[in-house]
Design an enzyme around this catalytic site. Sequence first.
Site, PDB file in Angstrom:
ATOM      1  N   ASP A  11      18.970  31.399  70.132  1.00  0.00           N
ATOM      2  CA  ASP A  11      18.502  31.375  68.744  1.00  0.00           C
ATOM      3  C   ASP A  11      16.981  31.478  68.781  1.00  0.00           C
ATOM      4  O   ASP A  11      16.296  30.493  69.033  1.00  0.00           O
ATOM      5  CB  ASP A  11      18.946  30.081  68.066  1.00  0.00           C
ATOM      6  CG  ASP A  11      18.527  30.020  66.608  1.00  0.00           C
ATOM      7  OD1 ASP A  11      18.475  31.084  65.954  1.00  0.00           O
ATOM      8  OD2 ASP A  11      18.253  28.906  66.119  1.00  0.00           O
ATOM      9  N   GLU A  71      20.807  36.073  68.249  1.00  0.00           N
ATOM     10  CA  GLU A  71      20.980  36.224  66.806  1.00  0.00           C
ATOM     11  C   GLU A  71      19.909  37.153  66.242  1.00  0.00           C
ATOM     12  O   GLU A  71      18.750  37.091  66.638  1.00  0.00           O
ATOM     13  CB  GLU A  71      20.897  34.856  66.117  1.00  0.00           C
ATOM     14  CG  GLU A  71      21.269  34.915  64.648  1.00  0.00           C
ATOM     15  CD  GLU A  71      21.368  33.541  64.032  1.00  0.00           C
ATOM     16  OE1 GLU A  71      22.470  33.168  63.621  1.00  0.00           O
ATOM     17  OE2 GLU A  71      20.335  32.841  63.969  1.00  0.00           O
ATOM     18  N   ASP A 143      18.274  24.072  66.665  1.00  0.00           N
ATOM     19  CA  ASP A 143      18.148  25.381  67.318  1.00  0.00           C
ATOM     20  C   ASP A 143      19.131  25.497  68.484  1.00  0.00           C
ATOM     21  O   ASP A 143      19.741  26.544  68.691  1.00  0.00           O
ATOM     22  CB  ASP A 143      16.713  25.591  67.819  1.00  0.00           C
ATOM     23  CG  ASP A 143      15.701  25.485  66.698  1.00  0.00           C
ATOM     24  OD1 ASP A 143      15.719  26.344  65.801  1.00  0.00           O
ATOM     25  OD2 ASP A 143      14.911  24.531  66.717  1.00  0.00           O
TER      26      ASP A 143
END
Length: 173
Positions: A11, A71, A143
């Site tokens: 992430d 992502e 996160d």
Amino acid sequence: MKETIRIIGIDPGLLRTGWGIVESLGNSLHFIGSGTVTSNAEMDLASRLCQLHEGLSKVLHEFMPHEAAVEHTFVNKDATATLKLGQARGIALLAPAQAGLPVAEYAPNAVKKAVIGVGHGEKQQIHMMVKVLMPRASFDTSDAADALAIAICHAHHRQSIVSARRMQALLAG
């Protein structure tokens, strides 16, 4: 014969980049590790990107994943912040690619759909479902939890691809 695949989900973020590692064997998932790589906000951008790269490279070397998933980032109203986030995302793509891993990319709504069943949801829902899917999972930041969700998304996606290939092979005869 099924094989265990170790997946790192990433992430990306300039201040905090979350990472989460799962092992996938068929339909089962096992938590391996998670954490957060940080950069010093008082340093210049190039130095911060180096910190992220070094941190991710250490994680990759320690856990030796087979595949990576990152992502996609969203576009912010603040163009400068969006550009900096894009640069951090570049590091998140570069580090596993340099380690020889195939890197998949997923939109945030695809990750949410894979983990909570719908494309829109709150972070708390995602974190709760990560714990439901992998009760032994632990994460120090949101996160890291998001990174685990990205890894779970990739595990589900790749399992669908493997199943489709098997079906094609059976039909082909």
